[in-house]
Design a protein around this motif. Structure first.
Motif, PDB file in Angstrom:
ATOM      1  N   PRO A  23      26.534 189.208  30.414  1.00 12.12           N
ATOM      2  CA  PRO A  23      27.686 188.978  29.537  1.00 12.12           C
ATOM      3  C   PRO A  23      28.972 189.616  30.064  1.00 12.12           C
ATOM      4  CG  PRO A  23      26.100 190.448  28.492  1.00 12.12           C
ATOM      5  CD  PRO A  23      25.468 189.947  29.742  1.00 12.12           C
ATOM      6  N   GLY A  24      28.863 190.716  30.782  1.00 11.02           N
ATOM      7  CA  GLY A  24      30.055 191.353  31.351  1.00 11.02           C
ATOM      8  C   GLY A  24      30.746 190.461  32.363  1.00 11.02           C
ATOM      9  N   VAL A  25      29.958 189.776  33.172  1.00 15.34           N
ATOM     10  CA  VAL A  25      30.517 188.841  34.149  1.00 15.34           C
ATOM     11  C   VAL A  25      31.197 187.681  33.426  1.00 15.34           C
ATOM     12  CG1 VAL A  25      29.944 187.224  36.006  1.00 15.34           C
ATOM     13  CG2 VAL A  25      28.839 189.457  35.927  1.00 15.34           C
ATOM     14  N   GLY A  26      30.580 187.214  32.350  1.00 11.17           N
ATOM     15  CA  GLY A  26      31.185 186.134  31.568  1.00 11.17           C
ATOM     16  C   GLY A  26      32.541 186.524  31.017  1.00 11.17           C
ATOM     17  N   ARG A  27      32.647 187.738  30.522  1.00  6.07           N
ATOM     18  CA  ARG A  27      33.939 188.205  29.990  1.00  6.07           C
ATOM     19  C   ARG A  27      34.981 188.304  31.086  1.00  6.07           C
ATOM     20  NH1 ARG A  27      33.406 191.816  24.824  1.00  6.07           N
ATOM     21  NH2 ARG A  27      31.428 191.051  24.060  1.00  6.07           N
ATOM     22  N   LYS A  28      34.577 188.789  32.261  1.00  6.31           N
ATOM     23  CA  LYS A  28      35.521 188.881  33.383  1.00  6.31           C
ATOM     24  C   LYS A  28      35.987 187.492  33.815  1.00  6.31           C
ATOM     25  CE  LYS A  28      33.852 193.249  35.217  1.00  6.31           C
ATOM     26  NZ  LYS A  28      33.160 193.925  36.324  1.00  6.31           N
ATOM     27  N   LEU A  29      35.071 186.534  33.829  1.00  7.74           N
ATOM     28  CA  LEU A  29      35.435 185.164  34.187  1.00  7.74           C
ATOM     29  C   LEU A  29      36.410 184.569  33.179  1.00  7.74           C
ATOM     30  CD1 LEU A  29      32.000 183.753  35.374  1.00  7.74           C
ATOM     31  CD2 LEU A  29      34.015 184.151  36.785  1.00  7.74           C
ATOM     32  N   LEU A  30      36.167 184.829  31.888  1.00  7.08           N
ATOM     33  CA  LEU A  30      37.077 184.329  30.856  1.00  7.08           C
ATOM     34  C   LEU A  30      38.463 184.949  30.991  1.00  7.08           C
ATOM     35  CD1 LEU A  30      34.823 184.187  27.671  1.00  7.08           C
ATOM     36  CD2 LEU A  30      35.794 182.271  28.927  1.00  7.08           C
ATOM     37  N   ALA A  31      38.506 186.245  31.279  1.00  5.38           N
ATOM     38  CA  ALA A  31      39.799 186.920  31.447  1.00  5.38           C
ATOM     39  C   ALA A  31      40.541 186.375  32.666  1.00  5.38           C
ATOM     40  CB  ALA A  31      39.601 188.425  31.580  1.00  5.38           C
ATOM     41  N   ALA A  32      39.807 186.134  33.750  1.00  2.46           N
ATOM     42  CA  ALA A  32      40.439 185.596  34.953  1.00  2.46           C
ATOM     43  C   ALA A  32      40.929 184.173  34.716  1.00  2.46           C
ATOM     44  CB  ALA A  32      39.452 185.632  36.116  1.00  2.46           C
ATOM     45  N   THR A  33      40.179 183.405  33.959  1.00  3.95           N
ATOM     46  CA  THR A  33      40.561 182.028  33.676  1.00  3.95           C
ATOM     47  C   THR A  33      41.840 181.957  32.845  1.00  3.95           C
ATOM     48  OG1 THR A  33      38.242 181.372  33.717  1.00  3.95           O
ATOM     49  CG2 THR A  33      39.747 179.852  32.674  1.00  3.95           C
ATOM     50  N   ALA A  34      42.038 182.943  31.991  1.00  3.88           N
ATOM     51  CA  ALA A  34      43.241 182.958  31.148  1.00  3.88           C
ATOM     52  C   ALA A  34      44.509 183.074  31.982  1.00  3.88           C
ATOM     53  CB  ALA A  34      43.164 184.101  30.150  1.00  3.88           C
ATOM     54  N   GLU A  35      44.404 183.597  33.193  1.00  7.19           N
ATOM     55  CA  GLU A  35      45.568 183.786  34.057  1.00  7.19           C
ATOM     56  C   GLU A  35      45.822 182.606  34.997  1.00  7.19           C
ATOM     57  OE1 GLU A  35      44.999 187.494  36.015  1.00  7.19           O
ATOM     58  OE2 GLU A  35      44.763 188.595  34.139  1.00  7.19           O
ATOM     59  N   VAL A  36      44.891 181.669  35.060  1.00  6.00           N
ATOM     60  CA  VAL A  36      45.021 180.515  35.958  1.00  6.00           C
ATOM     61  C   VAL A  36      45.922 179.468  35.300  1.00  6.00           C
ATOM     62  CG1 VAL A  36      43.737 178.661  37.103  1.00  6.00           C
ATOM     63  CG2 VAL A  36      42.742 180.945  36.943  1.00  6.00           C
ATOM     64  N   PRO A  37      46.827 178.875  36.073  1.00  6.38           N
ATOM     65  CA  PRO A  37      47.695 177.833  35.496  1.00  6.38           C
ATOM     66  C   PRO A  37      46.884 176.645  34.958  1.00  6.38           C
ATOM     67  CG  PRO A  37      48.438 178.455  37.689  1.00  6.38           C
ATOM     68  CD  PRO A  37      47.125 179.135  37.466  1.00  6.38           C
ATOM     69  N   GLU A  38      47.410 176.040  33.895  1.00  2.00           N
ATOM     70  CA  GLU A  38      46.723 174.920  33.249  1.00  2.00           C
ATOM     71  C   GLU A  38      46.501 173.756  34.208  1.00  2.00           C
ATOM     72  OE1 GLU A  38      47.712 172.025  29.576  1.00  2.00           O
ATOM     73  OE2 GLU A  38      47.862 174.173  29.152  1.00  2.00           O
ATOM     74  N   SER A  39      47.448 173.509  35.088  1.00  2.00           N
ATOM     75  CA  SER A  39      47.307 172.398  36.037  1.00  2.00           C
ATOM     76  C   SER A  39      46.114 172.619  36.975  1.00  2.00           C
ATOM     77  CB  SER A  39      48.594 172.220  36.841  1.00  2.00           C
ATOM     78  OG  SER A  39      48.885 173.396  37.579  1.00  2.00           O
ATOM     79  N   SER A  40      45.885 173.858  37.368  1.00  4.21           N
ATOM     80  CA  SER A  40      44.739 174.155  38.231  1.00  4.21           C
ATOM     81  C   SER A  40      43.427 173.964  37.479  1.00  4.21           C
ATOM     82  CB  SER A  40      44.823 175.586  38.756  1.00  4.21           C
ATOM     83  OG  SER A  40      45.949 175.747  39.582  1.00  4.21           O
ATOM     84  N   LEU A  41      43.415 174.377  36.218  1.00  2.00           N
ATOM     85  CA  LEU A  41      42.213 174.186  35.415  1.00  2.00           C
ATOM     86  C   LEU A  41      41.907 172.706  35.227  1.00  2.00           C
ATOM     87  CD1 LEU A  41      42.704 176.925  32.676  1.00  2.00           C
ATOM     88  CD2 LEU A  41      41.137 176.984  34.609  1.00  2.00           C
ATOM     89  N   ARG A  42      42.952 171.902  35.008  1.00  2.00           N
ATOM     90  CA  ARG A  42      42.753 170.456  34.867  1.00  2.00           C
ATOM     91  C   ARG A  42      42.203 169.847  36.152  1.00  2.00           C
ATOM     92  NH1 ARG A  42      45.106 168.278  30.261  1.00  2.00           N
ATOM     93  NH2 ARG A  42      46.726 169.577  29.333  1.00  2.00           N
ATOM     94  N   LEU A  43      42.720 170.291  37.292  1.00  2.01           N
ATOM     95  CA  LEU A  43      42.260 169.770  38.585  1.00  2.01           C
ATOM     96  C   LEU A  43      40.790 170.119  38.823  1.00  2.01           C
ATOM     97  CD1 LEU A  43      43.060 168.300  41.181  1.00  2.01           C
ATOM     98  CD2 LEU A  43      43.685 170.537  42.124  1.00  2.01           C
ATOM     99  N   VAL A  44      40.416 171.361  38.555  1.00  5.15           N
ATOM    100  CA  VAL A  44      39.027 171.775  38.725  1.00  5.15           C
ATOM    101  C   VAL A  44      38.128 171.024  37.745  1.00  5.15           C
ATOM    102  CG1 VAL A  44      37.437 173.723  38.491  1.00  5.15           C
ATOM    103  CG2 VAL A  44      39.603 174.022  39.694  1.00  5.15           C
ATOM    104  N   GLY A  45      38.590 170.853  36.516  1.00  9.02           N
ATOM    105  CA  GLY A  45      37.815 170.099  35.531  1.00  9.02           C
ATOM    106  C   GLY A  45      37.612 168.653  35.945  1.00  9.02           C
TER     107      GLY A  45
END
Length: 61
Positions: A23-45
Motif C-alpha cells: 500500500p505504501g508504493v500505491g500511495r507514492k504512485l498516486l502522489a507522483a501521478t498527481a504531479e503529472v500533466p493531464e495531457s501526459s496521463l491521457r496519452l498513457v491512457g
C-alpha cells in the motif's frame, strides 16, 4: 458476456494486488501521478487502451 465478467474480475485482482501487498508504493504512485500533466496521463491512457485492444485482438482474433 462471461468473458467480460472474467476480464473485470482480473482487473480487480491485478489492481487489488498492489494495495494488498504494497500500500505504501500505491500511495507514492498516486502522489507522483498527481504531479503529472493531464495531457501526459491521457496519452498513457490512450496507449494502454490501444495495447489492451491489440492484445485481445491477437489472442481472440
Amino acid at each position: 458476456m462471461d468473458d467480460l465478467a472474467v476480464a473485470i474480475g482480473l482487473v480487480l485482482v491485478i489492481e487489488g494486488l498492489l494495495w494488498a501487498l504494497a500500500p505504501g508504493v500505491g500511495r507514492k504512485l498516486l502522489a507522483a501521478t498527481a504531479e503529472v500533466p493531464e495531457s501526459s496521463l491521457r496519452l498513457v491512457g490512450a496507449f494502454a487502451v490501444a495495447a489492451g485492444v491489440f492484445l485481445v485482438w491477437m489472442i481472440r482474433g
